[in-house]
Scaffold this active site. Structure first.
Site, PDB file in Angstrom:
ATOM      1  N   LYS A  45       0.778  61.592 -24.186  1.00  0.00           N
ATOM      2  CA  LYS A  45       1.283  61.288 -22.849  1.00  0.00           C
ATOM      3  C   LYS A  45       1.753  59.840 -22.787  1.00  0.00           C
ATOM      4  O   LYS A  45       1.107  58.944 -23.333  1.00  0.00           O
ATOM      5  CB  LYS A  45       0.175  61.527 -21.827  1.00  0.00           C
ATOM      6  CG  LYS A  45       0.589  61.315 -20.386  1.00  0.00           C
ATOM      7  CD  LYS A  45      -0.503  61.748 -19.444  1.00  0.00           C
ATOM      8  CE  LYS A  45      -0.068  61.568 -17.985  1.00  0.00           C
ATOM      9  NZ  LYS A  45       1.144  62.325 -17.662  1.00  0.00           N
ATOM     10  N   SER A  70       9.012  65.004 -11.515  1.00  0.00           N
ATOM     11  CA  SER A  70       9.009  63.647 -10.964  1.00  0.00           C
ATOM     12  C   SER A  70       7.573  63.145 -10.973  1.00  0.00           C
ATOM     13  O   SER A  70       7.019  62.759  -9.948  1.00  0.00           O
ATOM     14  CB  SER A  70       9.578  63.643  -9.537  1.00  0.00           C
ATOM     15  OG  SER A  70       9.594  62.339  -9.004  1.00  0.00           O
ATOM     16  N   GLY A  72       6.335  60.504 -12.597  1.00  0.00           N
ATOM     17  CA  GLY A  72       6.229  59.058 -12.414  1.00  0.00           C
ATOM     18  C   GLY A  72       5.353  58.364 -13.424  1.00  0.00           C
ATOM     19  O   GLY A  72       4.788  57.300 -13.157  1.00  0.00           O
ATOM     20  N   CYS A 139      12.478  53.528 -18.979  1.00  0.00           N
ATOM     21  CA  CYS A 139      11.690  52.974 -17.876  1.00  0.00           C
ATOM     22  C   CYS A 139      12.476  51.866 -17.182  1.00  0.00           C
ATOM     23  O   CYS A 139      13.380  51.277 -17.760  1.00  0.00           O
ATOM     24  CB  CYS A 139      10.369  52.418 -18.409  1.00  0.00           C
ATOM     25  SG  CYS A 139       9.317  53.667 -19.156  1.00  0.00           S
ATOM     26  N   LYS A 174      12.914  56.384 -28.257  1.00  0.00           N
ATOM     27  CA  LYS A 174      13.292  57.585 -27.512  1.00  0.00           C
ATOM     28  C   LYS A 174      14.417  57.256 -26.539  1.00  0.00           C
ATOM     29  O   LYS A 174      14.273  56.401 -25.666  1.00  0.00           O
ATOM     30  CB  LYS A 174      12.092  58.149 -26.757  1.00  0.00           C
ATOM     31  CG  LYS A 174      12.359  59.505 -26.115  1.00  0.00           C
ATOM     32  CD  LYS A 174      11.072  60.135 -25.618  1.00  0.00           C
ATOM     33  CE  LYS A 174      11.286  61.548 -25.123  1.00  0.00           C
ATOM     34  NZ  LYS A 174      10.017  62.191 -24.702  1.00  0.00           N
ATOM     35  N   ASN A 201      15.633  62.587 -23.906  1.00  0.00           N
ATOM     36  CA  ASN A 201      14.718  62.621 -22.779  1.00  0.00           C
ATOM     37  C   ASN A 201      15.355  63.491 -21.687  1.00  0.00           C
ATOM     38  O   ASN A 201      16.420  64.058 -21.892  1.00  0.00           O
ATOM     39  CB  ASN A 201      14.465  61.193 -22.284  1.00  0.00           C
ATOM     40  CG  ASN A 201      13.096  61.027 -21.660  1.00  0.00           C
ATOM     41  OD1 ASN A 201      12.579  61.948 -21.034  1.00  0.00           O
ATOM     42  ND2 ASN A 201      12.504  59.850 -21.808  1.00  0.00           N
ATOM     43  N   GLY A 253      14.795  71.666 -24.739  1.00  0.00           N
ATOM     44  CA  GLY A 253      14.861  73.091 -24.477  1.00  0.00           C
ATOM     45  C   GLY A 253      14.469  73.991 -25.619  1.00  0.00           C
ATOM     46  O   GLY A 253      14.801  75.180 -25.619  1.00  0.00           O
TER      47      GLY A 253
END
Length: 310
Positions: A45, A70, A72, A139, A174, A201, A253
């Site tokens: 994570k 979303s 966050g 970010c 990433k 992403n 996907g």
């Protein structure tokens, strides 16, 4: 003998199936459904220097062939991860990847330093919990008015350069599909010392509640993942793989062995599985088995035989 293995910057992946950040926690819960040591790797994570509560309101919403999220970047913070989760990661026989995020450049640097120092101390004692850092540059850059680091190449260059300077761990960057030029972004990452690229992403997306006349999400926009984005992600992985000499982790996907093979043929060294983990709690195990069946049927002895053939 069938060989699914791959090596990225000295890190061994026994097969190309890696669990994507944000969809697998740190692996503990999924370990109740199958042996995590079967996996090629786990990207944990997303972590930030300090704990984050994440976004308010609705966080996930199913849409046609995909999922909007979303969340966050809710997470316990790097110090707690190092203290609470890393002892368990020491026992895993799979590539262990820390996904690093941040709100400011200093947050990124301080977080990377903590990870570097903690892992160095473990290795001096003959232990290890972290094999690689996956740098999430999607970010916000507060100094640039909240714009994501991963949108403009020159903005991203600074954070990649600074993180490369403070860690000896293999570094994969990433990338966001929302970048102004994802190929140029990837080339920049290689120039600044990245050991690999992971993409893509989520795509910036939206859902409107037409009865209440507002966005479903408090944060207005959300990230789209799942099968809906696969054809675009596949195209981006192919473009980037042709432009850089460092390995690419492809994602977007993936929900079948056939999808994995497509990404490998497009040039990916390994792949990451995200949204499919929410649909099938045994996704990792079944995808590895399915890939093995494909290789047997097609008489493919090594993934190197088909990697990047397009």
């Amino acid at each position: 003998m069938m060989d699914m293995s791959c090596n990225i910057a000295g890190v061994h992946f026994k097969n190309p199936v890696v669990m994507a950040s944000g969809t697998f926690g740190f692996g503990k819960e999924y370990g109740n459904y199958y042996d995590l040591n079967l996996l090629g790797g786990i990207s944990g994570k997303g972590l930030t220097l300090h704990p984050k509560e994440g976004n308010s309101g609705i966080r996930v919403y199913e849409t046609a062939s995909g999922l909007l999220n979303s969340v966050g970047l809710e997470n316990p913070g790097i110090p707690m991860f190092l203290r609470e989760e890393c002892p368990r990661w020491e026992d895993l026989d799979t590539a262990r990847i820390v996904n690093l995020g941040g709100n400011t450049l200093q947050d990124y640097v301080d977080g990377a330093l903590l990870i570097e120092q903690d892992e160095a101390a473990r290795r001096r004692e003959g232990r290890s919990a972290i094999d690689m850092i996956e740098l999430n540059i999607s970010c916000p850059n507060v100094k640039a008015g909240g714009m994501a680091y991963g949108i403009k190449t020159e903005t991203a260059r600074e954070v990649v350069r600074e993180i490369r300077a403070v860690t000896s761990l293999p570094l994969v960057v990433k990338l966001s599909p929302n970048a102004e030029d994802i190929v140029r972004m990837a080339v920049m990452c290689e120039t600044e010392g990245a050991d690999g690229i992971s993409l893509v992403n989520t795509f910036s997306a939206m859902k409107i509640d037409i009865r209440n006349r507002r966005s479903v999400f408090d944060n207005l926009y959300a990230g789209l993942s799942g099968p809906a984005i696969k054809p675009i992600a596949l195209r981006m992985v192919h473009q980037v793989s042709r432009a850089v000499s460092i390995p690419v982790m492809g994602m977007g996907g993936i929900s079948s062995a056939e999808d994995i093979v497509e990404f490998i043929m497009a040039g990916a060294a390994v792949i990451q599985v995200g949204t499919f983990n929410f649909i099938n709690l045994r996704a990792g195990k079944e995808l590895i088995e399915g890939l093995g069946q494909f290789m047997t049927e097609q008489k493919v002895n090594s993934l190197d035989e088909i990697r990047g053939i397009l």
